[in-house]
Design an enzyme around this catalytic site. Structure first.
Site, mmCIF file in Angstrom:
data_model
loop_
_atom_site.group_PDB
_atom_site.id
_atom_site.type_symbol
_atom_site.label_atom_id
_atom_site.label_comp_id
_atom_site.label_asym_id
_atom_site.label_seq_id
_atom_site.Cartn_x
_atom_site.Cartn_y
_atom_site.Cartn_z
ATOM 1 N N ASP A 104 0.855 -1.177 0.000
ATOM 2 C CA ASP A 104 0.000 0.000 0.000
ATOM 3 C C ASP A 104 0.893 1.230 0.000
ATOM 4 O O ASP A 104 1.992 1.225 0.585
ATOM 5 C CB ASP A 104 -0.902 0.018 1.233
ATOM 6 C CG ASP A 104 -1.802 1.247 1.254
ATOM 7 O OD1 ASP A 104 -2.764 1.288 0.477
ATOM 8 O OD2 ASP A 104 -1.525 2.173 2.044
ATOM 9 N N GLU B 286 0.822 5.659 0.442
ATOM 10 C CA GLU B 286 0.105 6.882 0.789
ATOM 11 C C GLU B 286 0.691 8.016 -0.031
ATOM 12 O O GLU B 286 1.920 8.088 -0.229
ATOM 13 C CB GLU B 286 0.222 7.185 2.284
ATOM 14 C CG GLU B 286 -0.469 6.168 3.175
ATOM 15 C CD GLU B 286 -1.966 6.093 2.939
ATOM 16 O OE1 GLU B 286 -2.589 7.152 2.699
ATOM 17 O OE2 GLU B 286 -2.514 4.974 2.978
ATOM 18 N N HIS C 27 -5.366 4.880 7.090
ATOM 19 C CA HIS C 27 -4.722 5.458 5.912
ATOM 20 C C HIS C 27 -3.228 5.630 6.147
ATOM 21 O O HIS C 27 -2.631 6.632 5.729
ATOM 22 C CB HIS C 27 -5.373 6.792 5.513
ATOM 23 C CG HIS C 27 -6.768 6.637 4.988
ATOM 24 N ND1 HIS C 27 -7.047 6.073 3.767
ATOM 25 C CD2 HIS C 27 -7.967 6.950 5.543
ATOM 26 C CE1 HIS C 27 -8.357 6.056 3.576
ATOM 27 N NE2 HIS C 27 -8.933 6.581 4.642
ATOM 28 N N ASP D 177 -2.802 -0.297 6.766
ATOM 29 C CA ASP D 177 -3.776 -0.625 5.721
ATOM 30 C C ASP D 177 -3.476 -1.975 5.082
ATOM 31 O O ASP D 177 -4.391 -2.718 4.703
ATOM 32 C CB ASP D 177 -3.797 0.464 4.655
ATOM 33 C CG ASP D 177 -4.510 1.723 5.131
ATOM 34 O OD1 ASP D 177 -4.942 1.748 6.299
ATOM 35 O OD2 ASP D 177 -4.618 2.685 4.346
#
Length: 434
Positions: free
Chosen positions: A18, A20, A161, A166
């Site tokens: 993941d 950000e 987040h 996540d």
């Protein structure tokens, strides 16, 4: 000029990842997180996470609109991507990548980050995007199918987040979805098989500069699919020499025992199914003649078969029952009769059997319906093929098949009715019997 990326190592693990980023219109990488798991048991093998300081700190709003807590002060002391690129590369290169919306988002961000520092990006062995996968198998019971919605559905807490959090939440969501689906299938009286889980699933690989990478992965996935299909075929043959376990032969069907049941499990949308003597109704019917094959709208494939009177009576009963008792028939959709006659009313009735497929690499279709071929003496069926080939499929026309299929009630795009989904087709090729 940057050196080409080395060949991917032989790595069997799956890496869930993941990223950000800043908010639109410009997406700038702020954090990367990955958890490597054993592909067979989904247990953690290793993990890595890092904040990333962007070249332009003004691109980072303070605070970010996504409320992930990453601000300019958070990343000002973080390393630039160039300093962590080796670790990111080592986490990803040569492994199967998994994540929520990674095909259209996370993998794109990673490639852009490597391009900005003039380095070849890591290449996946394959890619499993849990957004379309879970949308197909689990939606729409969890709403918009965002990770936050899925986590809320399973009571996993609020999405932070933050990359590593996540990723771990995504893994927990996948485990919970798989458990619920397994239990639902068991409660419906259906023994889950690899083919049930492969039907209409989408396995995609990110495009690479080396076609062999995609080709090798396709062959890898394909071999697993073929092995599962062969194993399932052996199990079916071992359980019943005259048909297939879980499928009812026409002579054993009692229309008085057929009923409509609306199943509502785990706050999902109601699902209407046919039951027969306590189990989901699935039929076995030998010797259906294939009138024609539809391959025009691949990968949506189907065959039209002539049906005998005893099957016609059972399906007409199911059609009438569904129209009178199913929620789908009470919608505003137009009900489509399951049986059609082409020509005058005296011609033999026909039905359409859907052939399920699996999509590999975004454009390569493989059979999920088991396509088997009977020996000339009709003893043991053999797998005819696993890759969808229009010419091969069209060769079924004019031949006969032993069909094993389920009855599924649908209401889609203002049309409702009963869909017959072929789980297995044993083909009697006439040329082999000449």
């Amino acid at each position: 000029m940057a050196a080409p990326a080395p060949a991917p190592p032989d790595r069997e693990e799956i890496v869930f990842l993941d990223v950000e980023t800043t908010t639109p219109p410009r997406r700038v990488l702020l954090e990367f997180g990955a958890v490597v798991v054993c592909s067979r048991r989904l247990v953690d093998v290793s993990s890595y996470a890092t904040l990333v300081r962007p070249a332009d700190l003004d691109a980072v709003p303070d605070p970010t609109a996504r409320c992930n807590g990453i601000t300019r002060d958070t990343v000002v002391a973080a390393p630039p991507f160039r300093d962590v690129a080796d670790n990111v590369y080592d986490s990803l290169h040569g492994r199967v990548w998994a994540g929520h919306n990674i095909v259209d988002f996370d993998s794109v961000i990673i490639r852009d980050a490597f391009a900005e520092i003039g380095r070849p990006p890591p290449e996946p062995k394959g890619m499993v995007d849990t957004l379309p996968l879970l949308t197909h198998w689990f939606g729409p019971r969890a709403g918009d199918m965002k990770l936050a919605s899925l986590a809320n559905y399973f009571g996993l807490g609020k999405q932070r987040h933050r990359s590593l959090d996540d990723v771990k939440m995504n893994i927990d969501v996948v485990k919970n979805c798989a458990t619920v689906l397994f239990l639902e299938e068991s409660l419906r009286g259906v023994v889950p098989t690899p083919q049930n889980m492969l039907d209409d699933a989408t396995i995609r690989t990110q495009g690479t500069s080396d076609p062999a990478t995609n080709r090798d992965y396709n062959e890898l996935v394909g071999s697993h699919v073929e092995e599962m299909m062969i194993d399932t075929t052996k199990q079916m043959d071992a359980r019943s020499s005259g048909g297939s376990s879980g499928f009812v032969e026409l002579d054993d069907v009692s229309t008085e025992s057929i009923e409509i049941k609306v199943v509502l499990l785990h706050r999902s949308r109601p699902r209407t199914i046919f039951h027969h003597k306590g189990a989901q109704l699935q039929l076995s019917c030998p010797g259906l003649e294939v009138r024609w094959v539809s391959t025009q709208f691949q990968p949506k494939l189907s065959i039209v078969v002539d049906i005998p009177d005893n099957l016609s009576k059972v399906l007409e009963f199911c059609d009438n029952l569904a129209q009178s008792e199913s929620p789908e028939a009470r919608s505003n959709s137009t009900w489509k009769p399951i049986i059609k006659r082409y020509g005058n009313a005296t011609t033999r009735p026909t039905v359409r059997l859907k052939i399920a497929t699996t999509i590999v690499n975004g454009n390569t279709a493989m059979y999920s319906t088991q396509i088997c071929q009977k020996d000339c003496n009709g003893v043991i069926p053999k797998l005819a093929s696993r890759k969808v080939d229009a010419a091969e499929l069209e060769s079924l026309q004019g031949n006969k098949v032993d069909a094993f299929f389920s009855l599924e009630i649908y209401d889609y795009k203002a049309k409702a009715g009963i869909l017959l989904v072929a789980k297995r087709l044993d083909v009697h090729f006439l040329r082999d019997q000449a």
